[in-house]
Design a protein around this motif. Structure first.
Motif, PDB file in Angstrom:
ATOM      1  N   LEU A  38       9.126   4.430   4.775  1.00  0.00           N
ATOM      2  CA  LEU A  38       7.642   4.521   3.680  1.00  0.00           C
ATOM      3  C   LEU A  38       7.325   3.031   4.178  1.00  0.00           C
ATOM      4  N   VAL A  39       7.997   2.036   4.369  1.00  0.00           N
ATOM      5  CA  VAL A  39       7.332   0.787   4.806  1.00  0.00           C
ATOM      6  C   VAL A  39       6.526   0.998   6.228  1.00  0.00           C
ATOM      7  N   ARG A  40       7.240   1.585   7.088  1.00  0.00           N
ATOM      8  CA  ARG A  40       6.500   1.867   8.511  1.00  0.00           C
ATOM      9  C   ARG A  40       5.319   2.636   8.473  1.00  0.00           C
ATOM     10  N   GLN A  41       5.349   3.826   7.464  1.00  0.00           N
ATOM     11  CA  GLN A  41       4.076   4.607   7.536  1.00  0.00           C
ATOM     12  C   GLN A  41       2.889   3.857   6.615  1.00  0.00           C
ATOM     13  N   VAL A  42       3.376   2.781   5.869  1.00  0.00           N
ATOM     14  CA  VAL A  42       2.102   2.063   5.179  1.00  0.00           C
ATOM     15  C   VAL A  42       1.585   0.986   5.948  1.00  0.00           C
ATOM     16  N   VAL A  43       2.236   0.315   6.681  1.00  0.00           N
ATOM     17  CA  VAL A  43       1.871  -0.422   7.862  1.00  0.00           C
ATOM     18  C   VAL A  43       1.227   0.161   8.871  1.00  0.00           C
ATOM     19  N   ALA A  44       1.775   1.184   9.321  1.00  0.00           N
ATOM     20  CA  ALA A  44       0.841   1.954  10.470  1.00  0.00           C
ATOM     21  C   ALA A  44      -0.384   2.661   9.952  1.00  0.00           C
ATOM     22  N   THR A  45      -0.529   2.874   8.434  1.00  0.00           N
ATOM     23  CA  THR A  45      -1.599   3.803   8.194  1.00  0.00           C
ATOM     24  C   THR A  45      -2.749   2.692   7.251  1.00  0.00           C
TER      25      THR A  45
END
Length: 241
Positions: A38-45
């Protein structure tokens, strides 16, 4: 909305149960993995208009992830004391560092993530009364070698503002691994170290050894070579400064 936690709160599509008492070990590991994703997705988007914020978030995550290969660190040796070393390897699957001790001791070189901290003073905002930290409690030497710093784990009991010789704050600490030690230590921030954030390290998600584009510890790497010492056991061959 300026931090990963804020972005997760505002945009995460689901919640993750990280209550270790409510789940078994396998489910807990899965929950941690879900949160990391989830953290990766938030940073990426993060929207393009928030590029600067996203850059700051990434920098903050990396800064708090703890040591990387090439960094100079303080590692636990034995059961109570910590000594200077350089990270020369990292096993992501077991979260274990391989260290090269500054005194060239060949023993106890494999250390779990929680027993190693970056050899860098923390941000003043990251420590306060009650914080458990690693601090320089003295020095040690072997066979007449130049003194090297020796660290212990301690609790900050008081912060004495501008009490140092040069007007710096002094932190009053008491060692936590010595039941009979009634002495207090008064040290400046520059002699305090703290552990990295494991969640930040997991978020980086490197399959191989983490690096920092050369590593902050490169300048220290040579210090681990050619000293020909043996690591002193805790409390031995030490001269408190």
């Amino acid at each position: 909305q300026e931090t990963v936690c804020g972005l997760l709160t505002g945009s995460a599509p689901t919640t993750v149960d990280l209550n270790a008492r409510a789940v078994d070990e396998g489910t807990y590991e899965e929950a941690v993995a879900d949160l990391v994703e989830l953290v990766r997705q938030v940073v990426a988007t993060t929207p393009k208009r928030d590029v600067e914020a996203k850059t700051q978030i990434k920098a903050h995550i990396r800064e708090n992830a703890g040591p990387a290969v090439g960094d100079h660190v303080i590692g636990k040796y034995g059961t109570k004391e910590y000594y200077p070393a350089t990270v020369v390897g990292w096993e992501a699957s077991t979260r274990v560092f391989e260290l090269q001790w500054d005194d060239n001791d060949s023993r106890q070189r494999q250390k779990p993530y929680e027993d190693v901290c970056l050899d860098k003073p923390p941000d003043p905002e990251d420590v306060g009364v009650g914080s458990v930290v690693i601090f320089q409690a003295g020095t040690y030497s072997h066979n007449g070698s130049d003194p090297l710093p020796k660290y212990s784990r301690g609790t900050i009991e008081r912060i004495n503002r501008r009490a140092g010789e040069n007007g710096e704050d002094l932190f009053t600490l008491r060692r936590v691994d010595y039941n009979s030690d009634e002495d207090s230590y008064h040290v400046p921030l520059e002699k305090i170290r703290i552990h990295g954030n494991l969640m930040a390290a997991l978020t980086l998600g490197n399959a191989s050894a983490p690096t920092r584009g050369g590593g902050r510890g490169d300048a220290h790497a040579g210090a681990a070579q050619g000293q020909g010492q043996s690591q002193a056991e805790p409390g031995q061959a030490a001269d408190d400064d």
